[in-house]
Scaffold this motif. Structure first.
Motif, short mmCIF file in Angstrom:
data_model
loop_
_atom_site.label_atom_id
_atom_site.label_comp_id
_atom_site.label_asym_id
_atom_site.label_seq_id
_atom_site.Cartn_x
_atom_site.Cartn_y
_atom_site.Cartn_z
N ASN A 158 -4.52 10.75 10.37
CA ASN A 158 -4.89 9.87 11.49
C ASN A 158 -5.23 8.48 10.99
N ALA A 161 -2.05 6.72 9.92
CA ALA A 161 -1.23 6.34 11.08
C ALA A 161 -1.84 5.19 11.87
N LEU A 162 -3.17 5.21 12.03
CA LEU A 162 -3.82 4.20 12.86
C LEU A 162 -4.10 2.90 12.12
N LEU A 165 -0.39 2.24 9.07
CA LEU A 165 0.91 2.12 9.74
C LEU A 165 0.81 1.52 11.14
N LYS A 166 -0.41 1.50 11.69
CA LYS A 166 -0.66 0.93 13.03
C LYS A 166 0.28 1.51 14.08
N MET A 167 0.39 2.84 14.10
CA MET A 167 1.29 3.53 15.02
C MET A 167 0.65 3.83 16.38
N GLN A 170 1.15 7.22 19.24
CA GLN A 170 2.19 8.06 18.63
C GLN A 170 1.78 8.52 17.24
N GLY A 171 1.02 7.69 16.55
CA GLY A 171 0.54 8.06 15.23
C GLY A 171 -0.40 9.26 15.30
N VAL A 174 1.86 12.42 15.78
CA VAL A 174 2.59 12.81 14.57
C VAL A 174 1.64 13.37 13.51
N SER A 175 0.51 12.72 13.31
CA SER A 175 -0.42 13.16 12.27
C SER A 175 -1.05 14.51 12.62
#
Length: 468
Positions: A158, A161-162, A165-167, A170-171, A174-175
């Motif tokens: 998490n 991703a956050l 990757l700054k998703m 959606q991050g 996926v995580s």
């Protein structure tokens, strides 16, 4: 090994892993609330909530049946093989049916991010099955490690991703899915399940036997979902997803409390089932029940007393409205703990129908109160309906269980808890830090005095271990 020592040992093993995971995820709450908007957090929470609704419909609670029947056959590898082989095959077939229904229904409903519901539920079907398998084998350490891997991997992924990757939303999807896959892989290898799986050990008779116990648990779990999650659905429908985000954050603190109960419940369920036929059963259950209530009441009141000082540090200002809900939800979770402690008797009796009846009644109460009050007091309706639902369920189960098993809480303990709980209601919302600090001190003294026997036992246990 005595029953209390057995209970304490299993609980201690499970607590170590859970404590680490809860600390990691809890202290990252400021990160989540800072990066995600209330709408995004509310959306993610809703989808996770809906997955909890779908899971019992897909797996028919066969994982719970696996654990309960493995207690009867512990050490008998042939019977354990028959149980796992049969229920694993059934889970595969049920997942295929769920996938087919997904392909048919989803295009018509136009659900956003529906792929998450599909994959998350299927992964949970198998993760839950193997978790209960290692637990049924008596491998508490492996169960704990799996829980630790799940929470830690989710948290780390998490953050990646956050933050990196700054998703965004959606991050999180996926995580969370990736962490489930990692956990499932660990469980497969840790349990050495291939030693137990054989096509020749798939038996329809076993499926019927386990299903007779498990299937009545479906309405029970749906009722639990209603009690726990219908609030979010009603808030999102009648108010906003942002309001649901506020309510979700308010639940984070009670969830920490209930997570520690869930640890003990694993050991408690096993202990009650294994020793239900003992001659001194009633004396043991009453004594242990009183001790457990003292412990969880002290923990509940302690968290409430700390909230005026902890909440501003842990939660971003935009979620400040969540503070008003926490006390109500904490008291609701205390009654939920009591409900769970008493329901273990039904598990020992393999009486899943009574579990279902009482849970369904509470679910109906929860929805009714929520719908009546939601437009009048808004988010407070969700908190109050949860409290009323768990209180009513506790009263029903307390009366019903004590018809066949003497399992009561000592009156002086109940009176003391009512007095402390009432005091905290007055101090929690007053806004005066001096009064709230005084309440915290009184609560701390109460917690120590009521649990002095448990504290002494813990100290003596540590000393004996160090001595060895």
């Amino acid at each position: 090994m005595s029953r209390k020592t057995e209970l304490a040992k299993n609980t201690a093993i499970l607590t170590v892993g859970k404590l680490c995971t809860q600390c990691i995820s809890f202290f990252l709450l400021p990160l989540y609330t800072a990066i995600l908007s209330t709408e995004e957090y509310g959306t993610f929470d809703l989808l996770v909530t809906y997955s909890a609704l779908l899971l019992p419909l897909v797996n028919w609670q066969l994982d719970q049946g696996l654990f309960r029947f493995m207690l009867d056959y512990r050490g008998n590898k042939e019977e354990e093989s028959k149980l796992l082989s049969t229920l694993l095959f059934s889970s595969m077939m049920q997942s295929v049916v769920y996938f087919g229904m997904y392909l048919i229904i989803t295009p018509k409903l136009h659900i956003e991010n529906a792929y998450f519901l599909l994959l998350y539920v299927i992964l949970q079907v198998f993760t839950a099955l193997f978790l209960q398998f290692v637990r049924g084998l008596g491998e508490s350490v492996k169960y704990t490690v799996a829980s630790f891997i799940s929470a830690t991997t989710t948290t780390i992924l998490n953050v990646i991703a956050l933050v990196i990757l700054k998703m965004g939303l959606q991050g999180l999807f996926v995580s969370t899915l990736s962490a489930q896959i990692v956990t499932l892989i660990y469980l497969i290898f840790a349990s050495k399940c291939w030693e137990y799986i054989s096509p020749k050990n798939i038996h329809l008779s076993i499926f019927k036997s386990v299903g007779t116990y498990s299937i009545p648990l479906i309405p029970n779990n749906l009722a639990w979902w209603v009690v726990n999650a219908s609030d979010r659905t009603i808030i999102a429908h009648f108010l906003t997803t942002a309001a649901n985000g506020i309510y979700s954050v308010a639940n984070k603190f009670p969830n920490v409390f209930i997570s520690f109960y869930n640890i003990l419940n694993l050991s408690w369920t096993e202990t009650v089932s294994l020793h239900y036929g003992d001659e001194d059963r009633d004396e043991f259950l009453t004594e242990t029940m009183t001790s457990l209530f003292k412990l969880f009441a002290a923990a509940c009141f302690g968290i409430v007393a700390c909230m005026p000082f902890v909440f501003p540090i842990m939660v971003n200002l935009k979620y400040s409205a969540a503070y008003n809900q926490i006390l109500i939800l904490m008291y609701a979770m205390l009654f939920r703990v009591l409900v769970g402690l008493y329901s273990c008797v039904y598990v020992a009796q393999k009486n899943a129908k009574k579990i279902a009846y009482t849970s369904i009644s509470a679910a109906i109460i929860n929805i009714a109160v929520d719908l009546v009050l939601i437009n009048k007091i808004q988010v407070f309706a969700a908190s109050l309906s949860t409290l009323i639902a768990f209180l009513s369920m506790f009263i029903v189960r307390y009366i019903d269980v004590n018809k066949t098993v003497h399992m009561k809480i000592r009156k002086p303990i109940i009176i003391g808890s009512v007095l402390i709980g009432g005091m905290l209601i007055g101090t929690y919302y007053c806004g005066n830090r001096m009064i709230q600090f005084a309440a915290l001190c009184i609560t701390a003294v109460y917690a120590v005095l009521t649990n002095v026997d448990i504290l002494k036992s813990g100290v003596n246990l540590v000393k004996s271990r160090l001595g060895k």
